[in-house]
Enzyme design. Sequence first.
Site, PDB file in Angstrom:
ATOM      1  N   ARG A 153       0.860  -1.209   0.000  1.00 42.94           N
ATOM      2  CA  ARG A 153       0.000   0.000   0.000  1.00 42.94           C
ATOM      3  C   ARG A 153       0.888   1.249   0.000  1.00 42.94           C
ATOM      4  O   ARG A 153       1.327   1.700   1.061  1.00 42.94           O
ATOM      5  CB  ARG A 153      -0.896  -0.006   1.242  1.00 42.94           C
ATOM      6  CG  ARG A 153      -1.894  -1.154   1.274  1.00 42.94           C
ATOM      7  CD  ARG A 153      -2.503  -1.322   2.634  1.00 42.94           C
ATOM      8  NE  ARG A 153      -1.515  -1.729   3.627  1.00 42.94           N
ATOM      9  CZ  ARG A 153      -1.686  -1.650   4.945  1.00 42.94           C
ATOM     10  NH1 ARG A 153      -2.797  -1.164   5.433  1.00 42.94           N
ATOM     11  NH2 ARG A 153      -0.739  -2.042   5.775  1.00 42.94           N
ATOM     12  N   LYS A 170      10.361 -23.052  13.031  1.00 40.62           N
ATOM     13  CA  LYS A 170      11.572 -22.692  13.770  1.00 40.62           C
ATOM     14  C   LYS A 170      12.350 -23.948  14.193  1.00 40.62           C
ATOM     15  O   LYS A 170      13.580 -23.970  14.154  1.00 40.62           O
ATOM     16  CB  LYS A 170      11.200 -21.849  14.991  1.00 40.62           C
ATOM     17  CG  LYS A 170      10.648 -20.476  14.589  1.00 40.62           C
ATOM     18  CD  LYS A 170       9.940 -19.792  15.740  1.00 40.62           C
ATOM     19  CE  LYS A 170       9.436 -18.409  15.339  1.00 40.62           C
ATOM     20  NZ  LYS A 170       8.549 -17.795  16.349  1.00 40.62           N
ATOM     21  N   GLU A 185      18.937 -14.620  11.044  1.00 41.57           N
ATOM     22  CA  GLU A 185      18.922 -14.699  12.517  1.00 41.57           C
ATOM     23  C   GLU A 185      17.533 -14.402  13.088  1.00 41.57           C
ATOM     24  O   GLU A 185      17.103 -15.011  14.079  1.00 41.57           O
ATOM     25  CB  GLU A 185      19.937 -13.698  13.090  1.00 41.57           C
ATOM     26  CG  GLU A 185      20.038 -13.696  14.590  1.00 41.57           C
ATOM     27  CD  GLU A 185      20.611 -14.991  15.139  1.00 41.57           C
ATOM     28  OE1 GLU A 185      21.783 -15.281  14.901  1.00 41.57           O
ATOM     29  OE2 GLU A 185      19.862 -15.721  15.822  1.00 41.57           O
ATOM     30  N   GLY A 215       8.099  -9.062  18.014  1.00 41.99           N
ATOM     31  CA  GLY A 215       7.945  -7.613  18.131  1.00 41.99           C
ATOM     32  C   GLY A 215       8.857  -6.897  17.155  1.00 41.99           C
ATOM     33  O   GLY A 215       9.924  -7.407  16.785  1.00 41.99           O
TER      34      GLY A 215
HETATM   35  P1  NDP Z   1       3.732  -7.233   8.477  1.00 48.03           P
HETATM   36  O1  NDP Z   1       2.501  -7.855   7.952  1.00 48.03           O
HETATM   37  O2  NDP Z   1       3.624  -6.259   9.589  1.00 48.03           O
HETATM   38  O3  NDP Z   1       4.478  -6.490   7.282  1.00 48.03           O
HETATM   39  C1  NDP Z   1       4.575  -7.043   6.003  1.00 48.03           C
HETATM   40  C2  NDP Z   1       5.067  -5.959   5.058  1.00 48.03           C
HETATM   41  O4  NDP Z   1       5.212  -6.532   3.770  1.00 48.03           O
HETATM   42  C3  NDP Z   1       4.108  -4.783   4.909  1.00 48.03           C
HETATM   43  O5  NDP Z   1       4.828  -3.579   4.862  1.00 48.03           O
HETATM   44  C4  NDP Z   1       3.435  -5.041   3.566  1.00 48.03           C
HETATM   45  O6  NDP Z   1       3.074  -3.857   2.886  1.00 48.03           O
HETATM   46  C5  NDP Z   1       4.570  -5.712   2.821  1.00 48.03           C
HETATM   47  N1  NDP Z   1       4.092  -6.560   1.746  1.00 48.03           N
HETATM   48  C6  NDP Z   1       3.185  -7.552   1.777  1.00 48.03           C
HETATM   49  N2  NDP Z   1       3.044  -8.127   0.567  1.00 48.03           N
HETATM   50  C7  NDP Z   1       3.900  -7.458  -0.253  1.00 48.03           C
HETATM   51  C8  NDP Z   1       4.225  -7.577  -1.619  1.00 48.03           C
HETATM   52  N3  NDP Z   1       3.643  -8.493  -2.396  1.00 48.03           N
HETATM   53  N4  NDP Z   1       5.143  -6.722  -2.141  1.00 48.03           N
HETATM   54  C9  NDP Z   1       5.735  -5.791  -1.365  1.00 48.03           C
HETATM   55  N5  NDP Z   1       5.465  -5.645  -0.053  1.00 48.03           N
HETATM   56  C10 NDP Z   1       4.567  -6.465   0.489  1.00 48.03           C
HETATM   57  O7  NDP Z   1       4.722  -8.433   8.856  1.00 48.03           O
HETATM   58  P2  NDP Z   1       5.846  -8.444   9.981  1.00 48.03           P
HETATM   59  O8  NDP Z   1       6.677  -7.238   9.868  1.00 48.03           O
HETATM   60  O9  NDP Z   1       5.240  -8.773  11.291  1.00 48.03           O
HETATM   61  O10 NDP Z   1       6.682  -9.748   9.569  1.00 48.03           O
HETATM   62  C11 NDP Z   1       7.620  -9.699   8.518  1.00 48.03           C
HETATM   63  C12 NDP Z   1       8.464 -10.972   8.551  1.00 48.03           C
HETATM   64  O11 NDP Z   1       9.149 -11.038   9.786  1.00 48.03           O
HETATM   65  C13 NDP Z   1       7.671 -12.288   8.448  1.00 48.03           C
HETATM   66  O12 NDP Z   1       8.414 -13.234   7.731  1.00 48.03           O
HETATM   67  C14 NDP Z   1       7.538 -12.725   9.900  1.00 48.03           C
HETATM   68  O13 NDP Z   1       7.378 -14.118  10.042  1.00 48.03           O
HETATM   69  C15 NDP Z   1       8.881 -12.282  10.424  1.00 48.03           C
HETATM   70  N6  NDP Z   1       8.924 -12.105  11.865  1.00 48.03           N
HETATM   71  C16 NDP Z   1       8.038 -11.259  12.468  1.00 48.03           C
HETATM   72  C17 NDP Z   1       8.069 -11.075  13.824  1.00 48.03           C
HETATM   73  C18 NDP Z   1       7.125 -10.155  14.506  1.00 48.03           C
HETATM   74  O14 NDP Z   1       7.159 -10.088  15.750  1.00 48.03           O
HETATM   75  N7  NDP Z   1       6.274  -9.441  13.772  1.00 48.03           N
HETATM   76  C19 NDP Z   1       9.065 -11.778  14.655  1.00 48.03           C
HETATM   77  C20 NDP Z   1       9.987 -12.603  13.914  1.00 48.03           C
HETATM   78  C21 NDP Z   1       9.906 -12.756  12.566  1.00 48.03           C
HETATM   79  P3  NDP Z   1       1.979  -2.827   3.483  1.00 48.03           P
HETATM   80  O15 NDP Z   1       2.674  -2.136   4.624  1.00 48.03           O
HETATM   81  O16 NDP Z   1       1.704  -1.924   2.380  1.00 48.03           O
HETATM   82  O17 NDP Z   1       0.846  -3.680   3.923  1.00 48.03           O
HETATM   83  N1  HSE Z   2       4.042 -15.155  15.970  1.00 48.85           N
HETATM   84  C1  HSE Z   2       5.367 -15.344  16.441  1.00 48.85           C
HETATM   85  C2  HSE Z   2       5.353 -15.522  17.962  1.00 48.85           C
HETATM   86  C3  HSE Z   2       6.213 -14.156  16.041  1.00 48.85           C
HETATM   87  O1  HSE Z   2       4.317 -15.324  18.600  1.00 48.85           O
HETATM   88  O2  HSE Z   2       6.374 -15.901  18.510  1.00 48.85           O
HETATM   89  C4  HSE Z   2       7.684 -14.396  16.187  1.00 48.85           C
HETATM   90  O3  HSE Z   2       8.164 -15.296  15.259  1.00 48.85           O
END
Ligand code: NDP
Ligand code: HSE
Length: 430
Positions: free
Chosen positions: A49, A207, A131, A306
């Site tokens: 977006r 994991k 990591e 987080g």
């Molecule tokens: P979010 O859903 O918060 O963010 C995803 C982002 O990807 C958004 O900015 C979204 O855009 C963008 N996006 C989605 N589809 C597309 C696409 N087709 N092209 C370009 N951009 C795209 O996810 P998280 O930040 O929570 O998680 C990201 C990664 O980190 C995942 O692999 C998750 O498993 C991993 N992770 C997350 C943790 C957490 O605590 N959240 C902890 C450990 C790992 P838009 O902003 O426009 O929607």
């Molecule tokens: N959904 C996951 C959790 C995020 O609760 O631990 C971190 O990988």
Amino acid sequence: MMRTRPLKVALLGCGVVGSEVARIMTTHATDLAARIGAPVELAGVAVRRPDKVREGIDPALVTTDATALVKRGDIDVVVEVIGGIEPARTLITTAFAHGASVVSANKALIAQDGAALHAAADEHGRDLYYEAAVAGAIPLIRPLRESLAGDKVNRVLGIVNGTTNFILDAMDTTGAGYQEALDEATALGYAEADPTADVEGFDAAAKAAILAGIAFHTRVRLDDVHREGMTEVTAADFASARQMGCTIKLLAICERAADGASVTARVHPAMIPLSHPLANVREAYNAVFVESEAAGQLMFYGPGAGGSPTASAVLGDLVAVCRNRLGGATGPGESAYAALPVSPMGEVVTRYHISLDVADKPGVLAQVATVFAEHGVSIDTVRQSGKDGEASLVVVTHRASDAALGGTVEALRKLDTVRGVASIMRVEGE
Ligand code: NDP
Ligand code: HSE
């Protein structure tokens, strides 16, 4: 000596994690440059977006065309924090083909396709670091891959999902039911709108596959990991656990067999003694116990999720990959030389806590005990309570194989005097 030409970073995804990666890159730019030996510059940010307001991000850098961004040819490092399988997988392989190294937080993708992605990185002489994919901020992949590279890891036992730990901790300490605890986790932003990946153990299984692969120098696929979620855990289970001096955690357990010839990986709820350090891991924290031949027991503890904690791990990888790049080198890739077979769950050996509803009449206990004996499962303790001709029987076994326990339970269910099997819980960490 500081190089003046900046290293260019493409950020794919700017959500919970990506926005924090961008913020830290900006606020710590001077320190990062000094640590790397060259400035790092955010060259583009791909999102879904484009019109969403993103604090601290230059709108001119924002694009919805992630493919064009990774194909630019001048990108040094692609940071993939979109998540999911596609388009993340294709974007990562495209990045390698166009000369970039990759940092990812994507456990689902690495667990499913890690081998192919490592092969693509090797083919193009680039790095693939992740990591942040396991246990958020906790340094775990690098200690296993590098610090323990000279040791022999025999066991990895951990709480690797924050959402489910929060729910189980709330059930244990406040007496909340599963749904009530899940609602609280959702309200606090731990659980996602669809919590299936967390509560059914898919997230922890991904994991576990990554950890087992690195710990045992063996390819462990997601399908190799035995997975049970925690949605069936009840207040009665916690009461039983308390009677045994235990609590209940959703554990990821990766083990080398006693003869060293095979490994197993599994995720399921289990009772662990209150005296075990993992029993005291509260709320949404993660902790992982690593047991190795020379080092003995090591414990890694911290925030497993987080935006900011996860971004810390991503930035650590970014610094490492940038340093490699400046040095004209790559870091360690996949190490799967041991190629140990991954045994099925039936071969796992552990202890069990079984609650049975039975008829309270002469000979029932003997009948039940006979079934355990016939399947080679030795009983450690039996506790019975009951009234009005019905009784609750709690059997705790010595160590037995999961296959033997499964056969025992199947036979118990066929006894007329056994009204039902109320719960079966493995007992770990003793
Ligand atoms: P979010 O859903 O918060 O963010 C995803 C982002 O990807 C958004 O900015 C979204 O855009 C963008 N996006 C989605 N589809 C597309 C696409 N087709 N092209 C370009 N951009 C795209 O996810 P998280 O930040 O929570 O998680 C990201 C990664 O980190 C995942 O692999 C998750 O498993 C991993 N992770 C997350 C943790 C957490 O605590 N959240 C902890 C450990 C790992 P838009 O902003 O426009 O929607
Ligand atoms: N959904 C996951 C959790 C995020 O609760 O631990 C971190 O990988």
